[in-house]
Design a protein around this motif. Structure first.
Motif, short mmCIF file in Angstrom:
data_model
loop_
_atom_site.label_atom_id
_atom_site.label_comp_id
_atom_site.label_asym_id
_atom_site.label_seq_id
_atom_site.Cartn_x
_atom_site.Cartn_y
_atom_site.Cartn_z
N LEU A 91 10.08 -12.68 -18.30
CA LEU A 91 10.12 -13.42 -19.58
C LEU A 91 11.50 -13.98 -19.87
CD1 LEU A 91 7.97 -11.20 -21.98
CD2 LEU A 91 7.27 -13.18 -20.62
N MET A 92 12.44 -13.79 -18.95
CA MET A 92 13.81 -14.29 -19.17
C MET A 92 14.11 -15.33 -18.09
SD MET A 92 17.24 -11.97 -19.38
CE MET A 92 18.84 -12.70 -19.04
N LEU A 93 14.82 -16.36 -18.47
CA LEU A 93 15.19 -17.37 -17.48
C LEU A 93 16.45 -16.92 -16.74
CD1 LEU A 93 14.66 -20.59 -19.62
CD2 LEU A 93 13.19 -19.72 -17.78
N GLY A 94 16.54 -17.34 -15.50
CA GLY A 94 17.74 -17.04 -14.71
C GLY A 94 18.99 -17.59 -15.37
N VAL A 95 18.89 -18.78 -15.96
CA VAL A 95 20.08 -19.38 -16.59
C VAL A 95 20.58 -18.54 -17.77
CG1 VAL A 95 19.71 -21.77 -15.87
CG2 VAL A 95 18.63 -20.93 -17.97
N GLU A 96 19.67 -17.78 -18.38
CA GLU A 96 20.08 -16.93 -19.50
C GLU A 96 20.89 -15.71 -19.05
OE1 GLU A 96 16.81 -17.12 -22.89
OE2 GLU A 96 15.91 -16.57 -20.97
N ALA A 97 20.98 -15.50 -17.75
CA ALA A 97 21.73 -14.36 -17.23
C ALA A 97 23.24 -14.65 -17.21
CB ALA A 97 21.25 -14.00 -15.83
N CYS B 283 20.07 -21.79 -9.66
CA CYS B 283 18.64 -21.67 -9.99
C CYS B 283 18.18 -22.91 -10.75
CB CYS B 283 18.36 -20.40 -10.77
SG CYS B 283 19.05 -20.36 -12.42
N GLU B 284 16.87 -23.12 -10.65
CA GLU B 284 16.24 -24.18 -11.43
C GLU B 284 16.24 -23.75 -12.90
OE1 GLU B 284 14.97 -26.83 -9.95
OE2 GLU B 284 14.61 -26.20 -7.87
N THR B 285 16.21 -24.73 -13.79
CA THR B 285 16.23 -24.41 -15.22
C THR B 285 15.04 -23.54 -15.63
OG1 THR B 285 17.35 -26.48 -15.60
CG2 THR B 285 16.38 -25.44 -17.53
N GLY B 286 13.89 -23.78 -15.02
CA GLY B 286 12.71 -23.03 -15.42
C GLY B 286 12.45 -21.78 -14.60
N GLN B 287 13.38 -21.41 -13.73
CA GLN B 287 13.16 -20.25 -12.86
C GLN B 287 13.39 -18.96 -13.64
OE1 GLN B 287 15.57 -20.78 -9.38
NE2 GLN B 287 14.33 -19.43 -8.11
N THR B 288 12.48 -18.02 -13.53
CA THR B 288 12.66 -16.77 -14.29
C THR B 288 13.72 -15.89 -13.62
OG1 THR B 288 11.00 -15.57 -13.02
CG2 THR B 288 10.22 -16.74 -14.99
N LEU B 289 14.23 -14.94 -14.41
CA LEU B 289 15.17 -13.98 -13.84
C LEU B 289 14.49 -13.19 -12.73
CD1 LEU B 289 17.88 -12.47 -13.84
CD2 LEU B 289 16.96 -10.99 -15.64
N LEU B 290 13.21 -12.88 -12.91
CA LEU B 290 12.47 -12.16 -11.87
C LEU B 290 12.50 -12.94 -10.55
CD1 LEU B 290 10.46 -10.02 -10.83
CD2 LEU B 290 8.63 -11.38 -11.84
#
Ligand code: FES
Ligand code: FES
Length: 158
Positions: free
Chosen positions: A63-69, A19-26
């Motif tokens: 409100l959460m980034l994909g990278v935070e997953a 995923c891109e850094t700015g891509q949301t988890l949604l």
């Protein structure tokens, strides 16, 4: 731009995605993992349509980034039924006709399950409070609340 490689658990399965850094988890759930049950209503954390549970905590996936997953365990609406057997909440939503357009429904169901896991015997007020972050624009809340209370009774064997 280089993409980030992320490993997480989704509905019990280990998944890897880029995923891109700015891509949301949604967006990751919908666009990279094709889990389109999670809906986008507002994209700004106001409507709850995108609700998921991450490491046991209910949150808005917009409100959460994909990278935070990375390393986290995520539950989405797709993990609610057991195979073809619907979750009691899903059955009660059908029985009570607690949905109309359905955009809010996955988020409401995910939030309702999180509520019943914390509190298996909620009062009507507690159900309304527990679902206060989920906006429905077309059904009204009465049938939703009735369905959740009925599912809670059934799950308790009452
Ligand atoms: S789409 Fe995330 S809160 Fe509305
Ligand atoms: S059923 Fe349409 S927004 Fe809730």
């Amino acid at each position: 731009m280089a993409k980030n490689r992320v490993t997480a658990k989704v509905n019990g399965d280990t998944v890897e995605f880029l995923c891109e850094t700015g891509q949301t988890l949604l967006d990751v759930l919908r666009d990279e993992l094709q889990l389109t049950g999670t809906k986008e209503g507002c994209g700004t954390g106001d409507c709850g349509a995108c609700s998921v549970v991450v490491d046991g905590r209910l949150l808005c996936s917009c409100l959460m980034l994909g990278v935070e997953a990375e390393g986290k365990s995520i539950q989405t609406i797709e993990g609610m039924a057991s195979g073809k057997e619907l979750h009691p909440l899903q059955k009660k939503f059908l029985e009570h006709a607690a949905l109309q357009c359905g955009i809010c429904t996955p988020g409401v169901l995910v939030a309702a399950r999180a509520l019943l896991e914390r509190n298996p015997a909620p009062t009507e007020q507690e159900v309304r409070y527990g679902l206060a972050g989920n906006l429905c624009r077309c059904t009204g809340y009465h049938k939703i609340v009735e369905a959740v209370l009925d599912a809670a009774r059934e799950m308790r064997g009452a």
